[in-house]
Write a protein that holds these residues in place. Structure first.
Motif, PDB file in Angstrom:
ATOM      1  N   VAL A  31       0.847  -1.194   0.000  1.00 12.88           N
ATOM      2  CA  VAL A  31       0.000   0.000   0.000  1.00 12.88           C
ATOM      3  C   VAL A  31       0.883   1.245   0.000  1.00 12.88           C
ATOM      4  CG1 VAL A  31      -1.898  -1.149   1.211  1.00 12.88           C
ATOM      5  CG2 VAL A  31      -0.184   0.095   2.533  1.00 12.88           C
ATOM      6  N   ASN A  32       0.311   2.364  -0.407  1.00 14.08           N
ATOM      7  CA  ASN A  32       1.049   3.626  -0.316  1.00 14.08           C
ATOM      8  C   ASN A  32       0.361   4.631   0.605  1.00 14.08           C
ATOM      9  OD1 ASN A  32      -1.069   4.401  -1.950  1.00 14.08           O
ATOM     10  ND2 ASN A  32       0.218   5.131  -3.628  1.00 14.08           N
ATOM     11  N   GLU A  33      -0.737   4.211   1.204  1.00 14.15           N
ATOM     12  CA  GLU A  33      -1.407   5.036   2.203  1.00 14.15           C
ATOM     13  C   GLU A  33      -2.269   4.139   3.071  1.00 14.15           C
ATOM     14  OE1 GLU A  33      -4.958   8.082   1.875  1.00 14.15           O
ATOM     15  OE2 GLU A  33      -3.072   9.005   1.211  1.00 14.15           O
ATOM     16  N   ALA A  34      -2.250   4.385   4.383  1.00 11.17           N
ATOM     17  CA  ALA A  34      -3.072   3.601   5.303  1.00 11.17           C
ATOM     18  C   ALA A  34      -3.438   4.452   6.510  1.00 11.17           C
ATOM     19  CB  ALA A  34      -2.323   2.356   5.759  1.00 11.17           C
ATOM     20  N   THR A  35      -4.671   4.301   6.952  1.00  5.94           N
ATOM     21  CA  THR A  35      -5.122   4.933   8.190  1.00  5.94           C
ATOM     22  C   THR A  35      -5.368   3.836   9.209  1.00  5.94           C
ATOM     23  OG1 THR A  35      -6.113   6.774   6.991  1.00  5.94           O
ATOM     24  CG2 THR A  35      -6.837   6.439   9.267  1.00  5.94           C
ATOM     25  N   LEU A  36      -4.649   3.934  10.322  1.00  6.57           N
ATOM     26  CA  LEU A  36      -4.737   2.950  11.394  1.00  6.57           C
ATOM     27  C   LEU A  36      -5.424   3.570  12.599  1.00  6.57           C
ATOM     28  CD1 LEU A  36      -1.140   1.442  11.223  1.00  6.57           C
ATOM     29  CD2 LEU A  36      -3.162   0.838   9.883  1.00  6.57           C
ATOM     30  N   ARG A  37      -5.946   2.714  13.461  1.00  6.04           N
ATOM     31  CA  ARG A  37      -6.664   3.168  14.654  1.00  6.04           C
ATOM     32  C   ARG A  37      -6.213   2.341  15.849  1.00  6.04           C
ATOM     33  NH1 ARG A  37     -13.071   3.801  14.469  1.00  6.04           N
ATOM     34  NH2 ARG A  37     -12.392   5.912  13.997  1.00  6.04           N
ATOM     35  N   ILE A  38      -6.068   3.015  16.980  1.00  8.16           N
ATOM     36  CA  ILE A  38      -5.841   2.311  18.244  1.00  8.16           C
ATOM     37  C   ILE A  38      -6.815   2.889  19.269  1.00  8.16           C
ATOM     38  CG2 ILE A  38      -3.408   1.755  17.804  1.00  8.16           C
ATOM     39  CD1 ILE A  38      -2.683   4.051  19.735  1.00  8.16           C
ATOM     40  N   LEU A  39      -7.101   2.100  20.296  1.00 12.30           N
ATOM     41  CA  LEU A  39      -8.001   2.529  21.358  1.00 12.30           C
ATOM     42  C   LEU A  39      -7.186   2.947  22.569  1.00 12.30           C
ATOM     43  CD1 LEU A  39     -10.933   2.698  22.569  1.00 12.30           C
ATOM     44  CD2 LEU A  39     -10.512   0.399  23.438  1.00 12.30           C
ATOM     45  N   ASP A  40      -7.506   4.119  23.111  1.00 16.28           N
ATOM     46  CA  ASP A  40      -6.935   4.533  24.386  1.00 16.28           C
ATOM     47  C   ASP A  40      -7.886   4.022  25.461  1.00 16.28           C
ATOM     48  OD1 ASP A  40      -6.236   5.801  26.748  1.00 16.28           O
ATOM     49  OD2 ASP A  40      -5.794   7.714  25.778  1.00 16.28           O
ATOM     50  N   PRO A  41      -7.500   2.963  26.192  1.00 13.48           N
ATOM     51  CA  PRO A  41      -8.429   2.373  27.150  1.00 13.48           C
ATOM     52  C   PRO A  41      -8.805   3.302  28.298  1.00 13.48           C
ATOM     53  CG  PRO A  41      -6.346   1.146  27.111  1.00 13.48           C
ATOM     54  CD  PRO A  41      -6.248   2.245  26.114  1.00 13.48           C
ATOM     55  N   LEU A  87       4.544  -0.861  11.437  1.00 14.25           N
ATOM     56  CA  LEU A  87       3.381  -0.194  12.003  1.00 14.25           C
ATOM     57  C   LEU A  87       2.293  -1.243  12.166  1.00 14.25           C
ATOM     58  CD1 LEU A  87       3.271   2.825   9.535  1.00 14.25           C
ATOM     59  CD2 LEU A  87       3.996   2.916  11.925  1.00 14.25           C
ATOM     60  N   ALA A  88       1.453  -1.068  13.176  1.00 12.23           N
ATOM     61  CA  ALA A  88       0.370  -2.029  13.368  1.00 12.23           C
ATOM     62  C   ALA A  88      -0.808  -1.347  14.028  1.00 12.23           C
ATOM     63  CB  ALA A  88       0.852  -3.201  14.215  1.00 12.23           C
ATOM     64  N   GLY A  89      -1.994  -1.858  13.749  1.00 10.47           N
ATOM     65  CA  GLY A  89      -3.198  -1.347  14.382  1.00 10.47           C
ATOM     66  C   GLY A  89      -4.434  -1.832  13.659  1.00 10.47           C
ATOM     67  N   HIS A  90      -5.567  -1.318  14.110  1.00 12.27           N
ATOM     68  CA  HIS A  90      -6.848  -1.593  13.461  1.00 12.27           C
ATOM     69  C   HIS A  90      -6.821  -0.883  12.103  1.00 12.27           C
ATOM     70  CE1 HIS A  90     -11.219  -2.147  13.181  1.00 12.27           C
ATOM     71  NE2 HIS A  90     -11.207  -0.941  12.635  1.00 12.27           N
ATOM     72  N   LEU A  91      -7.186  -1.582  11.049  1.00 12.89           N
ATOM     73  CA  LEU A  91      -7.157  -1.006   9.702  1.00 12.89           C
ATOM     74  C   LEU A  91      -8.468  -0.306   9.389  1.00 12.89           C
ATOM     75  CD1 LEU A  91      -5.707  -0.631   6.988  1.00 12.89           C
ATOM     76  CD2 LEU A  91      -6.751  -2.779   6.258  1.00 12.89           C
ATOM     77  N   LEU A  92      -8.397   1.005   9.191  1.00 14.57           N
ATOM     78  CA  LEU A  92      -9.569   1.759   8.740  1.00 14.57           C
ATOM     79  C   LEU A  92      -9.619   1.810   7.224  1.00 14.57           C
ATOM     80  CD1 LEU A  92      -9.807   4.796  11.177  1.00 14.57           C
ATOM     81  CD2 LEU A  92     -11.131   2.688  11.170  1.00 14.57           C
ATOM     82  N   THR A  93      -8.534   2.292   6.607  1.00 10.29           N
ATOM     83  CA  THR A  93      -8.458   2.366   5.145  1.00 10.29           C
ATOM     84  C   THR A  93      -7.020   2.119   4.710  1.00 10.29           C
ATOM     85  OG1 THR A  93      -7.945   4.730   5.054  1.00 10.29           O
ATOM     86  CG2 THR A  93     -10.275   4.129   5.046  1.00 10.29           C
ATOM     87  N   ALA A  94      -6.862   1.637   3.497  1.00 12.75           N
ATOM     88  CA  ALA A  94      -5.534   1.489   2.898  1.00 12.75           C
ATOM     89  C   ALA A  94      -5.704   1.380   1.389  1.00 12.75           C
ATOM     90  CB  ALA A  94      -4.811   0.264   3.444  1.00 12.75           C
ATOM     91  N   LYS A  95      -4.788   2.008   0.671  1.00  8.20           N
ATOM     92  CA  LYS A  95      -4.855   2.019  -0.792  1.00  8.20           C
ATOM     93  C   LYS A  95      -3.756   1.115  -1.353  1.00  8.20           C
ATOM     94  CE  LYS A  95      -4.783   5.216  -4.675  1.00  8.20           C
ATOM     95  NZ  LYS A  95      -4.551   6.617  -5.050  1.00  8.20           N
ATOM     96  N   ILE A  96      -4.177   0.101  -2.109  1.00  6.49           N
ATOM     97  CA  ILE A  96      -3.227  -0.826  -2.727  1.00  6.49           C
ATOM     98  C   ILE A  96      -2.320  -0.063  -3.685  1.00  6.49           C
ATOM     99  CG2 ILE A  96      -3.005  -2.788  -4.326  1.00  6.49           C
ATOM    100  CD1 ILE A  96      -4.022  -3.703  -1.668  1.00  6.49           C
TER     101      ILE A  96
END
Length: 126
Positions: A31-41, A87-96
């Protein structure tokens, strides 16, 4: 998956088209762009961050379920950067950008989710 596709949209469209109500997702690619998400508990708030650079998808792991009678796609991703960090996290969006190879395994039946106020997460309801 077609080059330049947005992963979450493409997988969601596929799952809806086949009406998959329970299953797993795995994949790899670039991918060349990705939006990741993490939760602040502590705050139960999600924090999103977008990364715009060429990255290797070393793993996507996810599942398919239902929430409020709608398809619910939940994916996590690990992305390798050009400097060999990850990088790691919940995947919201990513462009192949290059290749995207995914496997979706469907199961009979339906798995439902509910919104859990204690954690701020959408959890399985068994």
């Amino acid at each position: 998956m077609q080059n330049h596709s947005e992963i979450t949209k493409a997988i969601t469209a596929f799952v809806k088209k086949l009406d998959i109500k329970a299953g797993t997702i795995s994949g790899l690619g670039a991918v060349n762009e990705a939006t990741l998400r993490i939760l602040d508990p502590a705050t139960k708030k999600f924090v999103d961050k977008t990364f715009s650079e060429q990255m290797e998808i070393t793993n996507i792991t996810g599942n398919i379920s239902q929430q409020n009678n709608k398809h619910y796609i939940h994916m996590h991703v690990t992305l390798g950067r050009g400097d060999y960090t990850a990088l790691a996290g919940h995947l919201l969006t990513a462009k192949i950008n290059g290749a995207g190879e995914f496997v979706i395994e469907s199961f009979e039946g339906t798995v439902n989710r509910y919104s859990d106020e204690d954690t701020g997460l959408n959890l399985y309801k068994f």
